[in-house]
Design a protein around this motif. Structure first.
Motif, PDB file in Angstrom:
ATOM      1  N   PRO A 365       0.816  -1.264   0.190  1.00 45.98           N
ATOM      2  CA  PRO A 365      -0.023   0.119   0.051  1.00 45.98           C
ATOM      3  C   PRO A 365       1.046   1.111  -0.043  1.00 45.98           C
ATOM      4  CG  PRO A 365       0.170  -0.966   2.156  1.00 45.98           C
ATOM      5  CD  PRO A 365       0.498  -1.809   1.294  1.00 45.98           C
ATOM      6  N   SER A 366       0.194   2.351  -0.117  1.00 45.14           N
ATOM      7  CA  SER A 366       0.786   3.716  -0.288  1.00 45.14           C
ATOM      8  C   SER A 366       1.444   3.810   1.219  1.00 45.14           C
ATOM      9  CB  SER A 366      -0.183   4.644  -0.631  1.00 45.14           C
ATOM     10  OG  SER A 366       0.368   6.094  -0.390  1.00 45.14           O
ATOM     11  N   GLY A 367       2.663   4.403   1.207  1.00 44.60           N
ATOM     12  CA  GLY A 367       3.313   4.501   2.359  1.00 44.60           C
ATOM     13  C   GLY A 367       4.667   3.665   2.702  1.00 44.60           C
ATOM     14  N   ALA A 368       4.447   2.411   1.977  1.00 45.48           N
ATOM     15  CA  ALA A 368       5.387   1.079   2.228  1.00 45.48           C
ATOM     16  C   ALA A 368       6.570   1.516   1.512  1.00 45.48           C
ATOM     17  CB  ALA A 368       4.680  -0.141   1.896  1.00 45.48           C
ATOM     18  N   GLY A 369       6.658   2.354   0.796  1.00 49.11           N
ATOM     19  CA  GLY A 369       7.980   2.677   0.024  1.00 49.11           C
ATOM     20  C   GLY A 369       8.541   3.817   0.483  1.00 49.11           C
ATOM     21  N   ILE A 370       8.010   4.770   1.362  1.00 51.83           N
ATOM     22  CA  ILE A 370       8.802   5.818   1.872  1.00 51.83           C
ATOM     23  C   ILE A 370      10.168   5.688   2.163  1.00 51.83           C
ATOM     24  CG2 ILE A 370       8.898   7.534   3.408  1.00 51.83           C
ATOM     25  CD1 ILE A 370       5.908   7.605   3.460  1.00 51.83           C
ATOM     26  N   GLU A 371      10.525   4.672   2.930  1.00 50.40           N
ATOM     27  CA  GLU A 371      11.784   4.267   3.601  1.00 50.40           C
ATOM     28  C   GLU A 371      12.649   3.963   2.447  1.00 50.40           C
ATOM     29  OE1 GLU A 371      14.216   0.879   6.113  1.00 50.40           O
ATOM     30  OE2 GLU A 371      11.985   0.993   5.928  1.00 50.40           O
ATOM     31  N   LEU A 372      12.260   3.242   1.290  1.00 47.29           N
ATOM     32  CA  LEU A 372      12.875   2.868   0.424  1.00 47.29           C
ATOM     33  C   LEU A 372      13.312   4.092  -0.468  1.00 47.29           C
ATOM     34  CD1 LEU A 372      10.944  -0.326  -1.153  1.00 47.29           C
ATOM     35  CD2 LEU A 372      12.864  -0.009   0.661  1.00 47.29           C
ATOM     36  N   ALA A 373      12.298   4.924  -0.740  1.00 42.00           N
ATOM     37  CA  ALA A 373      12.595   6.123  -1.709  1.00 42.00           C
ATOM     38  C   ALA A 373      13.578   7.084  -0.881  1.00 42.00           C
ATOM     39  CB  ALA A 373      11.315   7.011  -1.794  1.00 42.00           C
ATOM     40  N   ASP A 374      13.551   7.289   0.340  1.00 48.94           N
ATOM     41  CA  ASP A 374      14.601   7.881   0.853  1.00 48.94           C
ATOM     42  C   ASP A 374      15.855   7.295   0.916  1.00 48.94           C
ATOM     43  OD1 ASP A 374      12.491   9.840   1.968  1.00 48.94           O
ATOM     44  OD2 ASP A 374      12.326   9.044   3.851  1.00 48.94           O
ATOM     45  N   ASP A 375      16.156   6.063   0.922  1.00 47.45           N
ATOM     46  CA  ASP A 375      17.294   5.414   0.991  1.00 47.45           C
ATOM     47  C   ASP A 375      17.831   5.515  -0.657  1.00 47.45           C
ATOM     48  OD1 ASP A 375      17.354   4.663   3.490  1.00 47.45           O
ATOM     49  OD2 ASP A 375      16.748   2.540   3.213  1.00 47.45           O
ATOM     50  N   HIS A 376      17.057   5.419  -1.583  1.00 50.58           N
ATOM     51  CA  HIS A 376      17.454   5.704  -2.841  1.00 50.58           C
ATOM     52  C   HIS A 376      18.078   7.180  -3.115  1.00 50.58           C
ATOM     53  CE1 HIS A 376      17.721   5.794  -7.132  1.00 50.58           C
ATOM     54  NE2 HIS A 376      16.527   6.315  -7.339  1.00 50.58           N
ATOM     55  N   ARG A 378      19.353   8.926  -1.172  1.00 51.18           N
ATOM     56  CA  ARG A 378      20.723   9.423  -0.460  1.00 51.18           C
ATOM     57  C   ARG A 378      21.926   8.406  -0.697  1.00 51.18           C
ATOM     58  NH1 ARG A 378      21.406   6.405   4.733  1.00 51.18           N
ATOM     59  NH2 ARG A 378      19.622   5.306   5.183  1.00 51.18           N
ATOM     60  N   SER A 379      21.343   7.759  -1.921  1.00 51.97           N
ATOM     61  CA  SER A 379      22.257   6.516  -2.732  1.00 51.97           C
ATOM     62  C   SER A 379      22.473   5.313  -2.047  1.00 51.97           C
ATOM     63  CB  SER A 379      23.565   7.416  -3.299  1.00 51.97           C
ATOM     64  OG  SER A 379      23.140   8.563  -4.147  1.00 51.97           O
ATOM     65  N   VAL A 380      21.584   4.874  -1.269  1.00 47.38           N
ATOM     66  CA  VAL A 380      22.202   3.619  -0.660  1.00 47.38           C
ATOM     67  C   VAL A 380      21.970   2.568  -1.705  1.00 47.38           C
ATOM     68  CG1 VAL A 380      21.204   2.039   1.105  1.00 47.38           C
ATOM     69  CG2 VAL A 380      21.157   4.379   1.664  1.00 47.38           C
TER      70      VAL A 380
END
Length: 579
Positions: A365-376, A378-380
């Motif tokens: 669902p919406s919101g489940a990808g926020i952490e992934l987007a933030d890591d992307h 900052r080039s994780v």
């Protein structure tokens, strides 16, 4: 977002609305190794414009002669040849003649900035969506909000889901800017939905092609009652489609075969050896009962024959980089029933229960990808890792897919009926002849808007640069100096022998690096001679120059002042200006 302009099919008149093609060779190579969907689509568009566009010539937009040569070679590949003309990026007259610049992707904000140099009403800019998941594309679409795009520009959306993704970009950026106190209006760009097309004649089931399909079935050692399932496309689980759901569904469906055996043809190309190893290993683990035939998509003849050897087409993409998906349309053009995931543009091309079956999908669902987007951010990890992570959290209903495959495998009449219906659907909706006509109707509508719509954020060339990122440094750093040059200032020759000094100055390159932005030597010498007769105001000196040269004149006066040939002074209250 703006509603799409009304599109209407034109009668065949010549010449029909045209465009200047921004030619990037790799974007129009549909037969190269490791070809991707946007390249197949670009090749199809270019071929269709040549064959069905009804235009009197082709325009190629590029700044490099070797690219124009590649363009001429590319458009000469088809049966029909047309004259072509080379347009450089700032050739306003030819761009206005073409009327529209077609860009092979969604990055039209850059084209809008380029147009600003020669005039925003000179032509339209039109792009097309392919993947809208990369940060470069997202930034470009975001820039529609601030770049000099106009109501006579368009971004063609190949599917409703692509347009919904674009809407999300504007919504999130609008929300962020509002939180910062900014009010940003809606972009004026048009967003019509026009699907990709197919060249129907390439998929018509002729006797020769049916015979070639039978020969391929024989090479693959299929018996008459065997069922060949076709999967056609790039073989990459990271950016296209994960194979395990397909393998598991086939294994289940194969148990329902009453006679004959089920086979799978995987037609495509692997991006790298590791990817190939994973696919083959997954097949051994999850689909051991079904023979799988790996056909190299770079073998054009065998790849073409596979459309006419197969009994059905199955494609289960689960990746967000997909926005349309051309292969189901090609499968329907080849009269194959389609089993596809209910995903992206597939939702609009395959009619569930009529031309095939759409298999339900579910994603986090919406919101489940926020952490992934933030890591992307900052080039994780990189973009491909991000979309691969997202695909791992997207599911296709394996049991529903297995049921659909089994149903088609055991019902020849259903396969034939759905295949025929699919062919009729492509003839009605996806023939490049009608798709090109829709493009041309759009270009005509954009041309009408150029003549009638209000310019958004027009430029005042007397005080504004083309792009705010590239400011007038004399304005930006005006506070550095004691005072700027003013029109009321008086120019006076102060060098005792200005002609000799000028000759000496011009012998050193360090003194003449700015020559390209100055008046020519003759004009400068003429001004110095004139001032040698009597001082004059800057305003009077500039009034003797053509308006287009007055900025050059100001820079030339400053150059003369810099090297002590003239002085520039402000009148005192008790002084009178020179006659």
């Amino acid at each position: 977002m703006n509603a799409a302009p009304a599109l209407r099919l034109r009668e065949a008149v010549s010449p029909r609305p045209n465009c200047a093609i921004h030619f990037i060779p790799e974007a129009y190579e549909g037969d190269k190794r490791l070809v991707v969907g946007r390249q197949s689509a670009g090749a199809g568009f270019l071929d269709a414009l040549v064959e069905h566009g009804g235009v009197d010539k082709l325009y190629c937009l590029t700044d490099r002669p070797q690219i124009y040569d590649a363009f001429r070679e590319r458009v000469a590949l088809g049966e029909r040849t047309l004259p072509s003309e080379w347009i450089t990026p700032f050739d306003g007259d030819l761009l206005e003649e073409a009327g529209c610049v077609f860009m092979p992707g969604p990055v039209i904000s850059e084209g809008a900035w380029m147009r600003r140099y020669i005039g925003e009403r000179r032509y339209s800019v039109c792009g097309i969506t392919h993947s809208v998941a990369t940060e470069r594309v997202i930034r470009s679409i975001r820039d529609f909000m601030v770049s000099p795009t106009q109501p006579w520009d368009a971004l063609i959306c190949t599917s409703l889901s692509a347009r919904q993704a674009i809407e999300h970009i504007f919504e999130t950026w609008g929300e962020y800017l509002a939180s910062r106190g900014f009010t940003v209006g809606k972009t004026p760009v048009q967003f019509p939905i026009i699907p990709l097309g197919v060249h129907l004649d390439r998929f018509t089931r002729t006797e020769a092609r049916i015979a070639a399909g039978k020969e391929l079935r024989a090479k693959l050692m299929l018996e008459p009652d065997d069922i060949l399932v076709l999967n056609f496309g790039r073989l990459d689980y990271r950016s296209k489609s994960h194979p395990v759901p397909l393998f598991r569904a086939l294994e289940i469906a194969s148990r329902h075969m009453r006679k004959g055996r089920m086979h799978l043809a995987m037609v495509g190309q692997f991006n790298d050896p590791l990817n190939e190893h994973e696919f083959r290993a997954a097949r051994q683990l999850f689909c051991p009962s079904v023979p799988v035939h790996w056909i190299d998509g770079a073998d054009p003849q065998t790849a073409r024959d596979s459309w006419f050897a197969a009994d059905m087409f199955v494609s289960l993409p689960d990746n967000v980089q997909e926005s349309f998906g051309l292969t189901p349309v090609e499968a329907m053009a080849a009269s194959l029933p389609c089993i596809v995931s209910d995903w992206n543009g597939y939702k609009e091309t395959v009619v569930d229960g009529e031309t095939g079956f759409r298999i339900p999908t579910i994603m986090a669902p919406s919101g489940a990808g926020i952490e992934l987007a933030d890591d992307h951010a900052r080039s994780v990890f990189d973009h491909f890792t991000l979309i691969s992570f997202t695909a791992q959290c997207t599911a296709v209903d394996i049991d529903a897919c297995a049921e659909a495959i089994a149903r088609l495998a055991t019902d020849g009449e259903l396969r034939q009926r759905m295949g025929q219906t699919g062919r009729k659907r492509t003839e009605a909706l996806y023939d490049w002849r009608s798709i090109i006509a829709q493009y041309q109707d759009l270009w005509a509508d954009l041309g009408a808007l150029r003549r009638s719509a209000r310019t958004v954020g027009g430029r005042d060339p007397s005080r504004q640069t083309v792009h705010p990122d590239y400011p007038d440094l004399f304005t930006m750093f005006g506070g550095h100096s004691s005072q700027p040059l003013e029109l009321a200032m008086i120019a006076t020759v102060v060098d005792p022998d200005p002609e000799y000094t000028l000759r000496q100055m011009r012998t050193l390159r360090m003194n003449t690096v700015a020559r390209p932005i100055m008046l020519d030597d003759f004009e400068i010498d003429r001004i110095v001679k004139r001032l040698g007769e009597a001082p004059e105001s800057v305003a009077t000196l500039l009034s003797g120059l053509p308006e287009a040269n007055r900025a050059r004149g100001m820079r030339s006066l400053m150059w003369l002042c810099k090297f002590g040939i003239i002085s520039l002074s402000t009148l005192q209250h008790d002084e009178s200006p020179p006659a």
